[in-house]
Every structure is written in C-alpha cells, then in structure tokens.
Scaffold this motif. Structure first.
Motif: not given
Lengths: 312, 298
Positions: A28-41, B256-261
C-alpha cells in the motif's frame, strides 16, 4: 541460484535479475514511492534465504498490515530505535541453530537509521555484527506525515519546518550519515540511488556476499513528502546525483571509491522539480549550491585520501 | 446540526475539504469542527474526514457514524467501501462521478448529486485533486452554505497551506463544479464487497503464520498475502504500452514500485505485460522509457 562459475562471481544485471517477486504487488505504498523500488530489487538479489527486520517506517506499514504481508520471507519488527541490534540478535540466533548461511537484512528509513536508531546502529557497527543494513533515505519522517529528520536538507519544507515569511524551511543541513558509518571502520559502506540501478544492484550484491557489518544508504525520493509529480521519482534521484546533492561512493575494507563523478550541474533544476523547495529565495538557493560544491570538494579529497594507492 | 462524512483517497485532500467546509460554515456564523480519521492511510488508499456544523457550541468529539451528508471524492470508492453506511434516510450523497445521479448505486436510495469533479480539477488545476471542486457541488446540492462562503473557506484553508495563487485556482474549481452539478436520486440496494479482515487474537493465532501463508474464509493471510490487495483502483492515469516501440530494456520493469509489469514469452517473442489490477498509475514507467513506448492515459 548458482552465480559462481570457476571461482568468479558473475554480477547480476537488470537483465539477469530474478523474475520472482519476494516483495509482492499489492502493498500500500503511495504511487511513485521510491522505497519499494529499492526493496523489490534488494529482495530479488538477496533471495529466499533471508530474514528481514524493520523499525517503524513507511515500509513497515505499507509492506505489511496484520494479517497481510508483502514479503514472502520472515518479516520482523520490534521497536523504532533498535533495528541494528535486533537484526544482530536474529543473526546470532540463526548461527546457534546452525543456519549460518541465512542473510539477515534490516531495512530502515533515514529517521530510524540516523536519528532514533543511531545508538543501536553505531553499537552494532562497532561490534561488527554480521548483518546487512539498508537505509532508504527519503529525507524526512514520511510515515508520520512529513516531519523533518537529521537527513532533511537545508531549505526543505516539512510540517515541522514550515516555510513562512520569517523562516524558509529547514535551517540546518543534511547529516552526512554515510561518512559517519565509514568512520566505524566496518567492512562495507556504500551509498546508492534509485536513479542509478546498475550501481545499486552491484552494491547490494557485493554487500550480500560479504561478511561483517555492511551499510547501504539508498536515495529513495518520496513524491508525497517532496511535493512532486509521482512520475518524477527516478528523474529527481538522477538529478540529485548529477547536481552533487547526493554522492555515490563506497568504502570497502578501508578503500574509498567514487562510483559516479558528479557533473555538478546547477542545483536549480533539482530544486525546482520539488514543491518542498518552492518557497526558496535566490539567497537560499545560493547557500544550497555552495553546500553542494563544498560537499563535492570534501568528498573528492576524502576519496583521494583513502584511495587504493594510499593503502599501506 | 448537520454532519458530513468525506470519503476520499489519500492525496485527494479529503481532510482539507472537510476543513474548508467547516471554515465556510463558520463564515456564515455557525460553529464548526473538522477532523480526519486517524490511520495508516497513504496516497491512494481510502480515507475519511468529517465536518460537524451547528448553530450552538459543539461538544461532541466522536467520529460521525450517522451522517446527514456523505461526500465521495472518487466514485470507484463506492465499490470498495460502504460509503452509505449509517447515512440517514433523509440524507444526501454528493459524488464525484461522470454519471447521472440516477445511475449511481449505493447501499440505500437517497437524494444524490453528481459532478465530474476529476474533469473540472484537471481543467482548472491541471491535477486530479478533487477536494475543492466537490465543495462547489456540496454548496449547489445542499444549499447549506453559499458558494461565496465556500470560496472564502477555500481561500482560508488552502491559502494557508499552498499559497494564495493556488488557492484562487481551487476556488475557481469550486465555482466551475457549482455550475455543472446535477441533483437527483440514486439507486439503492447495492452491496459492496465485504471488507472484514480476519483478525485472530493471540491465542487463536495458528502456529507458523509468521513463516507460511494461509488460506482463511476472508482470503489469504501471512507472507506474500498482499497479492490479494488489488491496488489498481487507485489510479487516475493508466499506462498504455506499445510493444512495437519497446526494445525490452526492462527499465520500466525494474522501476515499477508495484511490480505491476511482468515479462512474458520466450526468445524474440518476449514482451511486457502490464497488470492494471496492481498499477497505481504513478507514471514512472512512461517517464523513464527511453523509446516512449509507454503513454499515460486517463
């Protein structure tokens, strides 16, 4: 996943990054949040054999709201101020059970790292605990509604450093946490940015494969708190590096390397993208520009002083 | 006394709308309070805010459970949250929607006003932030406050937060919405999805929940269970992908922050698939695509 061939590590790139999401969609991060990019990677690189720890931060809330959770690996939270020691405790417990190959990683925001969590972090670093600590730096306490932190830059608007007629945003400068961590003489300290993915991936992978205390501080813009368009997260992170507002360097066993030489573009472009700097006067912009030049000069001298050649 | 409950999404400014309405009512000599629902809401997630207005001093400090009016800043919320919960039969719903009041489906049939506040906001502000426009609709539909007071309320609350120039734009949005509001009656009997969460106490908690996902009557819980949380309804703009221009650099996939792609296919047939059920419409993919293969459209 075997990345070791003939004794040499084959580096992960964007093309070879695992497809499996250990940090799932639907958070549920805000749209365009930078931290999920870090965490996913980071989760793709660290892999399944990982235990994660979080202090109170945005990521804790948007990554998991009981009984739901975005992480497919164990996910622990104790308190705001003790991330590094809790992660170290998890590591010791796993070692006692004979599970010595498990990665233990603490993800924390800049407030939970540099302000509230600092004594625990400094202690764990001094004892050289075998953990990876990743700080995603969004330059304020965003989770509680944008309050200034030690990491908030000069002139930035936050709810606790409002911009009015007398005072124009924060009057103090950003704390240089990476250098403070370098002063702890730990095996690995590095800065990264979501705007430079290849560099970020390389550093996370390198940190993963090392032993001892490893610290990464990753620049992760927050469109909500920085008052900017959600699509500009990555662009603004690139501009921060190009203008010298954020430096990409790393310290490995006492040797410091500059990874991206700042182009020292004027800071105006970087500042104008963000609503939190909207109120700045020309004088304040000059102060920020001066700070960027001075920081760059100091960083270059620092890199020079701790370069490979100077190592005995 | 009348009580208003605002349903919005984080970032649409439901709290500021509630405050501006309170200010508008105050300008007309009433007592008024405005307050948000406190929770872990983020930009895009459903939020609530409340306004209570009375001729006399207000001593009640509770949340509003039986509102006289509900204001919905995004009609997609009507399917996610039971917005008409507790709404009085004599009450009214003011909804941001391009549809006519007669086509709106809520839990009960009540008086209803609709306005396409998103279009109004995009035209007057350039951003899909609908909090000021919907107040114009509130003034028109209820007649409880005049549009002039609403403009004053907006100048007071918005002016303090975002400056006079932007506050004036927001006041214009309210005026524009006032002109295009339609009033009628909505349909009732709509049941929105059950939002009850499975929340076991400590003694009911099954062993191993911290390490394994588990199916429950209310859906998946435990590690990785957020996949059930479809965040796609948060967006205003959606990415439109042109596979012919794509060179498969995967930057959008990485960012993509949401992994939607997701990457699909093998070899030369590799392509990207956009999962709109998770995409929050942030637009990073379109902004970073080196070949302009992604466009954001409403």
């Amino acid at each position: 996943m075997d990345r070791h061939q003939g004794g040499e590590t084959i580096a992960i790139t964007i093309k070879t990054l695992p497809k499996e999401e250990l940090f799932t969609s639907g958070h549920t991060a805000c749209g365009g949040c930078g931290s999920p990019i870090v965490v996913r990677a980071a989760m793709k690189i660290l892999g399944e054999n990982t235990v994660t720890y979080f202090p109170a931060c945005c990521l804790l809330v948007f990554g998991g709201t009981y009984p739901h959770n975005a992480f497919k690996v164990p996910y622990l939270h104790v308190l705001f101020e003790n991330s590094a020691v809790c992660a170290a405790g998890i590591k010791h417990a796993l070692n006692k059970q004979g599970k010595e190959d498990v990665n233990v990683v603490a993800f924390a925001g800049d407030g939970g790292t540099g302000d509230i969590g600092f004594q625990a972090l400094s202690g764990a670093a001094e004892r050289n605990e075998d953990i990876l600590y990743i700080c995603y730096d969004n330059e304020a306490y965003m989770n509680t509604g944008i309050q200034r932190s030690g990491s908030t830059p000069f002139g930035a608007w936050t709810t606790t450093t409002p911009a009015g007629t007398k005072i124009g945003g924060k009057e103090l400068f950003k704390k240089d946490l990476p250098k403070i961590m370098m002063a702890h003489n730990v095996p690995y300290v590095a800065t990264a940015s979501v705007g430079h993915p290849a560099d970020m991936i390389r550093k996370i992978e390198k940190a993963k494969n090392m032993k001892g205390f490893r610290y990464l501080q990753i620049f992760a813009p927050c469109p909500t708190g920085w008052r900017m368009d959600t699509s500009k997260t990555v662009e603004v992170a690139k501009k921060a590096v190009n203008s010298g507002m954020w430096t990409l360097f790393e310290m490995e066993d006492g040797v410091v390397t500059l990874n991206v030489k700042p182009k020292m573009e004027p800071v105006d472009d970087y500042l104008k993208m963000q609503g939190r700097f909207r109120h700045l006067t020309d004088e304040q912009i000059k102060i920020i520009q001066g700070w960027a030049y001075k920081k760059n000069e100091m960083d270059l001298k620092f890199v020079e002083a701790f370069s490979e050649d100077k190592k005995e | 006394m009348y009580e208003v409950r605002f349903h919005g999404r984080g970032g649409q400014g439901a709290v500021m709308a509630a405050q501006a309405l309170a200010s508008a009512a105050f300008q007309e000599g009433n007592y008024a309070v405005a307050f948000p629902y406190f929770g872990a809401e983020r930009r895009g997630a459903p939020v609530m805010a409340f306004t209570r207005v009375d001729k006399d001093k207000i001593f009640s400090k509770t949340l509003i459970y039986e509102p006289d009016y509900i204001v919905v800043l995004d009609d997609k919320l009507c399917g996610l949250v039971d917005v008409s919960d507790g709404l009085k039969d004599s009450g009214m719903a003011i909804i941001n929607s391009a549809e006519k009041p007669e086509d709106i489906k809520l839990g009960k049939a009540v008086k209803c006003a609709t306005v396409d506040a998103t279009t109004v906001a995009l035209e007057t502000l350039g951003q899909p932030i609908t909090n000021s426009a919907i107040l114009g609709a509130f003034a028109k539909a209820t007649g409880l406050v005049s549009i002039d007071s609403v403009v004053e309320g907006i100048m007071d609350i918005f002016g303090n937060r975002i400056g006079e120039r932007l506050a004036t734009k927001n006041a214009n949005a309210a005026k524009a919405a006032y002109e295009v509001t339609q009033v009628g009656t909505c349909q009732g009997g709509f049941e929105c999805e059950k939002a009850d969460k499975w929340l076991p106490g400590y003694d009911e908690l099954p062993l191993g929940l911290a390490t394994r996902p588990m199916e429950t009557p209310e859906g998946l819980v435990g590690p990785g269970s957020f996949v059930d949380n479809k965040t796609g309804s948060w967006k205003t703009f959606a990415p439109i992908y042109d596979p012919d221009k794509c060179i498969m650099c995967r930057m959008c996939w990485f960012y993509c922050p949401d992994g939607a792609i997701k990457e699909v296919g093998e070899g030369d047939a590799k392509t990207l698939e956009f999962h709109h059920e998770y995409c929050k419409g942030c637009g990073i993919c379109a902004n970073e695509c080196p070949k302009d293969a992604i466009k954001m459209e409403r």
